[in-house]
Design a protein around this motif. Structure first.
Motif, PDB file in Angstrom:
ATOM      1  N   THR A 506       0.850  -1.192   0.000  1.00 55.08           N
ATOM      2  CA  THR A 506       0.000   0.000   0.000  1.00 55.08           C
ATOM      3  C   THR A 506       0.885   1.241   0.000  1.00 55.08           C
ATOM      4  O   THR A 506       1.977   1.246   0.571  1.00 55.08           O
ATOM      5  N   LEU A 507       0.390   2.284  -0.665  1.00 57.05           N
ATOM      6  CA  LEU A 507       1.181   3.503  -0.800  1.00 57.05           C
ATOM      7  C   LEU A 507       0.246   4.682  -0.982  1.00 57.05           C
ATOM      8  O   LEU A 507      -0.744   4.598  -1.715  1.00 57.05           O
ATOM      9  N   GLN A 508       0.539   5.781  -0.268  1.00 59.76           N
ATOM     10  CA  GLN A 508      -0.141   7.047  -0.549  1.00 59.76           C
ATOM     11  C   GLN A 508       0.582   7.675  -1.730  1.00 59.76           C
ATOM     12  O   GLN A 508       1.714   8.140  -1.595  1.00 59.76           O
ATOM     13  N   LEU A 509      -0.064   7.691  -2.883  1.00 55.39           N
ATOM     14  CA  LEU A 509       0.644   8.051  -4.096  1.00 55.39           C
ATOM     15  C   LEU A 509       0.924   9.543  -4.202  1.00 55.39           C
ATOM     16  O   LEU A 509       2.054   9.957  -4.432  1.00 55.39           O
ATOM     17  N   GLU A 510      -0.110  10.360  -4.036  1.00 51.00           N
ATOM     18  CA  GLU A 510       0.058  11.796  -4.235  1.00 51.00           C
ATOM     19  C   GLU A 510       0.610  12.495  -3.010  1.00 51.00           C
ATOM     20  O   GLU A 510       1.422  13.401  -3.099  1.00 51.00           O
ATOM     21  N   GLY A 514      -3.347  11.488   1.139  1.00 52.29           N
ATOM     22  CA  GLY A 514      -4.198  11.072   0.040  1.00 52.29           C
ATOM     23  C   GLY A 514      -4.631   9.628   0.159  1.00 52.29           C
ATOM     24  O   GLY A 514      -4.204   8.890   1.053  1.00 52.29           O
ATOM     25  N   PRO A 515      -5.514   9.174  -0.753  1.00 54.39           N
ATOM     26  CA  PRO A 515      -5.996   7.795  -0.717  1.00 54.39           C
ATOM     27  C   PRO A 515      -4.873   6.811  -1.048  1.00 54.39           C
ATOM     28  O   PRO A 515      -3.950   7.119  -1.799  1.00 54.39           O
ATOM     29  N   SER A 516      -4.974   5.619  -0.487  1.00 53.76           N
ATOM     30  CA  SER A 516      -3.971   4.588  -0.727  1.00 53.76           C
ATOM     31  C   SER A 516      -4.194   3.933  -2.087  1.00 53.76           C
ATOM     32  O   SER A 516      -5.323   3.801  -2.557  1.00 53.76           O
ATOM     33  N   VAL A 517      -3.114   3.535  -2.705  1.00 54.50           N
ATOM     34  CA  VAL A 517      -3.164   2.708  -3.902  1.00 54.50           C
ATOM     35  C   VAL A 517      -2.429   1.414  -3.600  1.00 54.50           C
ATOM     36  O   VAL A 517      -1.690   1.304  -2.620  1.00 54.50           O
ATOM     37  N   LEU A 518      -2.673   0.415  -4.438  1.00 52.19           N
ATOM     38  CA  LEU A 518      -1.940  -0.837  -4.361  1.00 52.19           C
ATOM     39  C   LEU A 518      -0.831  -0.797  -5.401  1.00 52.19           C
ATOM     40  O   LEU A 518      -1.069  -0.407  -6.546  1.00 52.19           O
ATOM     41  N   VAL A 519       0.367  -1.186  -5.034  1.00 52.30           N
ATOM     42  CA  VAL A 519       1.500  -1.155  -5.951  1.00 52.30           C
ATOM     43  C   VAL A 519       2.092  -2.554  -6.062  1.00 52.30           C
ATOM     44  O   VAL A 519       2.399  -3.190  -5.049  1.00 52.30           O
ATOM     45  N   GLY A 520       2.215  -3.027  -7.288  1.00 53.36           N
ATOM     46  CA  GLY A 520       2.844  -4.312  -7.552  1.00 53.36           C
ATOM     47  C   GLY A 520       3.998  -4.148  -8.517  1.00 53.36           C
ATOM     48  O   GLY A 520       4.276  -3.053  -9.023  1.00 53.36           O
ATOM     49  N   ILE A 521       4.694  -5.263  -8.782  1.00 53.44           N
ATOM     50  CA  ILE A 521       5.808  -5.277  -9.716  1.00 53.44           C
ATOM     51  C   ILE A 521       5.534  -6.354 -10.761  1.00 53.44           C
ATOM     52  O   ILE A 521       5.291  -7.510 -10.414  1.00 53.44           O
ATOM     53  N   GLU A 640       4.877   2.336   6.870  1.00 49.90           N
ATOM     54  CA  GLU A 640       4.466   3.551   6.178  1.00 49.90           C
ATOM     55  C   GLU A 640       5.572   4.116   5.297  1.00 49.90           C
ATOM     56  O   GLU A 640       5.294   4.815   4.328  1.00 49.90           O
ATOM     57  N   LYS A 641       6.832   3.798   5.610  1.00 48.48           N
ATOM     58  CA  LYS A 641       7.935   4.443   4.911  1.00 48.48           C
ATOM     59  C   LYS A 641       8.830   3.492   4.127  1.00 48.48           C
ATOM     60  O   LYS A 641       9.567   3.937   3.245  1.00 48.48           O
ATOM     61  N   LYS A 642       8.784   2.183   4.434  1.00 54.33           N
ATOM     62  CA  LYS A 642       9.722   1.261   3.798  1.00 54.33           C
ATOM     63  C   LYS A 642       9.001   0.040   3.243  1.00 54.33           C
ATOM     64  O   LYS A 642       7.902  -0.301   3.686  1.00 54.33           O
ATOM     65  N   ALA A 643       9.648  -0.622   2.298  1.00 57.99           N
ATOM     66  CA  ALA A 643       9.127  -1.860   1.711  1.00 57.99           C
ATOM     67  C   ALA A 643      10.284  -2.813   1.466  1.00 57.99           C
ATOM     68  O   ALA A 643      11.448  -2.401   1.374  1.00 57.99           O
ATOM     69  N   VAL A 644       9.946  -4.100   1.350  1.00 56.74           N
ATOM     70  CA  VAL A 644      10.935  -5.141   1.070  1.00 56.74           C
ATOM     71  C   VAL A 644      10.634  -5.727  -0.302  1.00 56.74           C
ATOM     72  O   VAL A 644       9.496  -6.115  -0.585  1.00 56.74           O
ATOM     73  N   ILE A 645      11.638  -5.778  -1.162  1.00 56.55           N
ATOM     74  CA  ILE A 645      11.529  -6.418  -2.478  1.00 56.55           C
ATOM     75  C   ILE A 645      12.391  -7.672  -2.456  1.00 56.55           C
ATOM     76  O   ILE A 645      13.578  -7.618  -2.096  1.00 56.55           O
ATOM     77  N   ALA A 646      11.809  -8.801  -2.821  1.00 56.45           N
ATOM     78  CA  ALA A 646      12.521 -10.078  -2.836  1.00 56.45           C
ATOM     79  C   ALA A 646      12.559 -10.602  -4.265  1.00 56.45           C
ATOM     80  O   ALA A 646      11.545 -10.596  -4.955  1.00 56.45           O
ATOM     81  N   ASP A 662       9.198   6.236  -0.518  1.00 59.23           N
ATOM     82  CA  ASP A 662       9.276   7.494  -1.246  1.00 59.23           C
ATOM     83  C   ASP A 662       9.992   7.301  -2.582  1.00 59.23           C
ATOM     84  O   ASP A 662       9.666   7.960  -3.574  1.00 59.23           O
ATOM     85  N   ASP A 663      10.972   6.383  -2.639  1.00 57.62           N
ATOM     86  CA  ASP A 663      11.637   6.087  -3.911  1.00 57.62           C
ATOM     87  C   ASP A 663      10.684   5.392  -4.872  1.00 57.62           C
ATOM     88  O   ASP A 663      10.744   5.600  -6.094  1.00 57.62           O
ATOM     89  N   ILE A 664       9.811   4.546  -4.340  1.00 53.73           N
ATOM     90  CA  ILE A 664       8.790   3.911  -5.185  1.00 53.73           C
ATOM     91  C   ILE A 664       7.847   4.970  -5.731  1.00 53.73           C
ATOM     92  O   ILE A 664       7.512   4.985  -6.922  1.00 53.73           O
ATOM     93  N   ARG A 665       7.426   5.863  -4.859  1.00 50.02           N
ATOM     94  CA  ARG A 665       6.511   6.933  -5.274  1.00 50.02           C
ATOM     95  C   ARG A 665       7.139   7.806  -6.363  1.00 50.02           C
ATOM     96  O   ARG A 665       6.495   8.157  -7.358  1.00 50.02           O
ATOM     97  N   LYS A 666       8.413   8.161  -6.187  1.00 53.36           N
ATOM     98  CA  LYS A 666       9.081   9.021  -7.170  1.00 53.36           C
ATOM     99  C   LYS A 666       9.180   8.354  -8.529  1.00 53.36           C
ATOM    100  O   LYS A 666       9.064   9.012  -9.561  1.00 53.36           O
ATOM    101  N   ARG A 667       9.394   7.056  -8.544  1.00 53.59           N
ATOM    102  CA  ARG A 667       9.482   6.365  -9.833  1.00 53.59           C
ATOM    103  C   ARG A 667       8.130   6.297 -10.537  1.00 53.59           C
ATOM    104  O   ARG A 667       8.068   6.285 -11.767  1.00 53.59           O
ATOM    105  N   LEU A 668       7.070   6.231  -9.755  1.00 55.02           N
ATOM    106  CA  LEU A 668       5.734   6.218 -10.340  1.00 55.02           C
ATOM    107  C   LEU A 668       5.285   7.604 -10.790  1.00 55.02           C
ATOM    108  O   LEU A 668       4.508   7.737 -11.743  1.00 55.02           O
ATOM    109  N   LEU A 669       5.753   8.637 -10.105  1.00 56.39           N
ATOM    110  CA  LEU A 669       5.339  10.009 -10.413  1.00 56.39           C
ATOM    111  C   LEU A 669       6.395  10.774 -11.181  1.00 56.39           C
ATOM    112  O   LEU A 669       6.312  11.998 -11.291  1.00 56.39           O
ATOM    113  N   PHE A 670       7.390  10.092 -11.695  1.00 56.32           N
ATOM    114  CA  PHE A 670       8.480  10.746 -12.407  1.00 56.32           C
ATOM    115  C   PHE A 670       7.918  11.619 -13.535  1.00 56.32           C
ATOM    116  O   PHE A 670       7.105  11.177 -14.334  1.00 56.32           O
ATOM    117  N   GLY A 671       8.362  12.866 -13.560  1.00 56.62           N
ATOM    118  CA  GLY A 671       7.910  13.784 -14.603  1.00 56.62           C
ATOM    119  C   GLY A 671       6.624  14.503 -14.281  1.00 56.62           C
ATOM    120  O   GLY A 671       6.173  15.349 -15.051  1.00 56.62           O
TER     121      GLY A 671
END
Length: 672
Positions: A506-510, A514-521, A640-646, A662-671
């Protein structure tokens, strides 16, 4: 070719210059500049348009620009220098695959599993880069695991003769999946109860995660172009086992065991496919929590488990019989004739955990890499949707109401999913469940965001080198234009058709409010037989195969879970490489020891064989050929601030990294 529809698809038409009055010398100069800017194979016709590329000769300038573009702190000057290519554009910038990922995680760890995979089943580190040694060990066993039956589709497990103590074939541990346990402390109906948590952890409050790993007899440690690849992956038997581990807050192994989920109750029981070599129907398992239970999906099958930590790591004791309803296996490695449920899987190695099968279903659908996610309806829906979800849960479970509804993700892009129907206790006890018993409703596809089907997906947040290497496809044979004078230009990686990686956090995107979104890879890969081979000029006939790239996908948290953001493509690095062993972005990055007790800190293969890197478009990237993301979870201590990628590295070893959300958010909102 429905799979390759794209908003960037266009028709290339020839341009006549017969009546042009511009001097030929000027035209020649313009053509030379244009052709020089294209990164294609030598002697390949240039027919597709692209914004010219700029290569920065000064390495430090390039890295500063690339890092700034990605919204992360620039790498330190002590890192190996490399040329960075970016696109010159006002609104779009291009990043390398390796820079677009997470090159500076907070933590990186490659697990050894000292109990689940003992030393006699590992490759010594000083021999890890010797291919012939790996091959020689494929025969190092007194008996194979499977009895092959001539003329039959399936072989059977060799209960009578196979002795794991005399089996010295290496086990390669990769493709990890992980789930955090912090939600269980809030007493939510969806998660484990306090008593279940105490049984799982043995009362040890340092346990924060459960992880599962694929432990396989085969590997791709020497790349997918290795002439001995088939022998390395499939010689004798292509078998995988399931390693289960409890991890602490630093992702260190607290307890671990190895079981064979294929030798026991299931769709075929103790049967193994017999194509070229014996294989299995259950591997690459994903783990998740739901309905006060632990579940794993393995290929197209789902299993409900209970995990109990034993107080002793020695031989079987009285506590093995604490549950009266559990069938305790009485022979050394289980019972071949007694598959009643509940069923205790016999531990192959390790004694610290007892894994009990409580129920299973044999057919989720065609394919594999399925992920399970839940709707955040309790926070993000109106009263009508919430009431419907509660009523449905009560009806299906026969228990107290719960607020979350669970879904099986069939495809991440275009998003396809099915609502899971969990059998109640009475249905589950009516073993065996039939192969076609429904546990899901029909497949749903997230609708387009507007009426234009081709533009229904968001534009990727940034570009990567694939945008300069498009594919020119000729019209179908029944098309009048069969001379291919007007080929269609489509992306090298289709805008749709991604396969499942891991889902979801889960991530607050904006903003944090703001509302939560689901983020996958999600991921795509190049194939040995794919549409890229149909390029008009056959530019990709010799292109490397089985090359993996991934991207982040953000979904709305309630049905129909439409896609709201997509990142550009990226790859993830080797363990211990310069790209992922040092800290960045306000974090003191560190390499964490893989296990407690000092027996073995990291996988013996971790960080070696790094010459087998992702190579595409005449360039090489600082990441493995195969990075296969199989786990993605919120951080247990700081969700709220960190995630684990395996993820798995070249089907050779596992790697886990901790990153800022926040790095995940920046990659999604890049530009943006």
């Amino acid at each position: 070719m429905a799979m390759i529809k794209s908003r960037r698809s266009r028709v290339i038409k020839p341009i006549s210059i017969a009546k042009c009055s511009i001097p030929f010398s000027i035209i020649a100069s313009i053509c030379f500049i244009f052709i020089s800017s294209r990164r294609i194979n030598n002697n390949t016709p240039t027919t597709s348009m692209s914004i010219p590329l700029l290569r920065y000769d000064d390495d430090e300038t390039a890295k500063q620009i690339s890092a700034t573009a990605a919204g992360i702190d620039p790498p330190s000057s002590t890192e190996p220098s490399q040329n960075i290519i970016i696109r010159s554009s006002i609104s779009r910038q291009q990043l390398r695959f390796d820079d677009a990922g997470f090159p500076h995680p907070l933590v990186t760890i490659s697990h050894s599993l000292p109990n689940a995979v003992p030393s006699h089943r590992t490759i010594p580190r000083h021999l890890a880069e010797y291919r012939l040694y790996h091959l020689s060990q494929r025969k190092n066993t007194s008996h194979t695991s499977v009895i092959r039956t001539k003329g039959k589709r399936f072989g059977s497990y060799d209960w009578n003769h196979h002795d794991y103590e005399k089996d010295h074939r290496p086990l390669y541990v990769f493709n990890p999946s992980i789930v955090h346990l912090n939600e269980t402390f809030h007493g939510k109906e969806d998660y484990l109860t306090e008593s279940q948590l105490a049984a799982l952890t043995g009362g040890d409050d340092t346990v924060k995660y459960i992880a599962v790993f694929r432990a396989s007899l085969g590997c791709n440690c020497f790349g997918t172009d290795d002439p001995n690849r088939l022998q390395m992956m499939n010689f004798q038997e292509n078998l995988s086992y399931l390693a289960v581990a409890l991890l602490n807050r630093d992702l260190q192994v607290v307890e671990d065991v190895l079981i064979d989920v294929n030798a026991g109750p299931g769709r075929q029981g103790d049967t193994y496919y017999q194509s070229r070599v014996p294989g299995q129907s259950r591997e690459d398992c994903r783990i998740f929590l739901a309905r006060q239970s632990v579940y794993v999906t393995c290929n197209d099958q789902i299993h409900r488990l209970s995990i109990q930590r034993r107080r002793t790591n020695s031989s079987r004791s009285r506590e093995d019989n604490e549950d009266d309803d559990v069938v305790v296996n009485t022979t050394k490695y289980g019972t071949r004739d007694d598959h009643r449920i509940p069923y205790v899987y016999p531990n192959i190695y390790g004694r610290g955990l007892r894994i009990t099968l409580r129920g299973y279903h044999g057919h989720l659908g065609k394919g594999k890499n399925f992920n399970v996610f839940k709707s955040l309806s309790s926070k993000n829906s109106n009263a009508r949707v919430l009431a419907t979800a509660t009523e449905t849960a009560t009806t299906l479970l026969g228990r107290s109401p719960v607020l979350s509804t669970y879904y099986l993700q069939v495809y991440p892009i275009r998003h396809q999913y099915q609502q899971l129907r969990f059998p109640n206790e009475e249905e589950e006890s009516a073993f065996p469940l039939h192969y076609d018993d429904p546990i899901m409703d029909a497949i749903h596809t997230a609708p387009p965001s507007n009426n234009d089907e081709s533009s229904s997906l968001p534009t990727p947040s940034f570009d990567t080198p694939d945008v300069n290497n498009t594919v020119l496809l000729c019209p179908k044979k029944d098309d009048p234009d069969n001379n291919c004078s007007h080929p269609n230009e489509v992306p090298f990686f289709p805008s749709e058709g991604d396969h499942g990686g891991a889902c979801c956090i889960t991530l607050q995107l904006e903003s944090e409010e703001g509302p939560s979104v689901l983020v996958g890879i999600a991921h795509q890969k190049t194939h040995r037989k794919s549409f890229q081979m149909e390029d008009k000029y056959r530019r990709y006939n010799n292109a490397a195969k089985q090359r993996f790239v991934s991207r982040l996908v953000a979904y709305r948290s309630i049905p129909p879970f439409d896609i709201v953001r997509i990142s550009g493509w990226f790859c993830l690095g080797f363990f211990g490489s310069s790209h992922n062993s040092t800290g960045g972005n306000n974090g003191n990055g560190k390499i964490v020891e893989g296990s407690l007790g000092g027996q073995q800190h990291h996988n013996t293969l971790a960080g070696l064989n790094t010459r087998y890197k992702l190579d595409l478009y005449n360039d090489t990237f600082d990441c493995p050929i195969i990075h296969y993301v199989s786990g993605f979870t919120d951080h247990a201590d700081d969700p709220e601030k960190k995630a684990v990628i395996a993820y798995g590295v070249n089907d050779c070893y596992s790697n886990m990294i901790v990153v800022w959300k926040d790095d995940i958010r920046k990659r999604l909102l890049f530009g943006k």
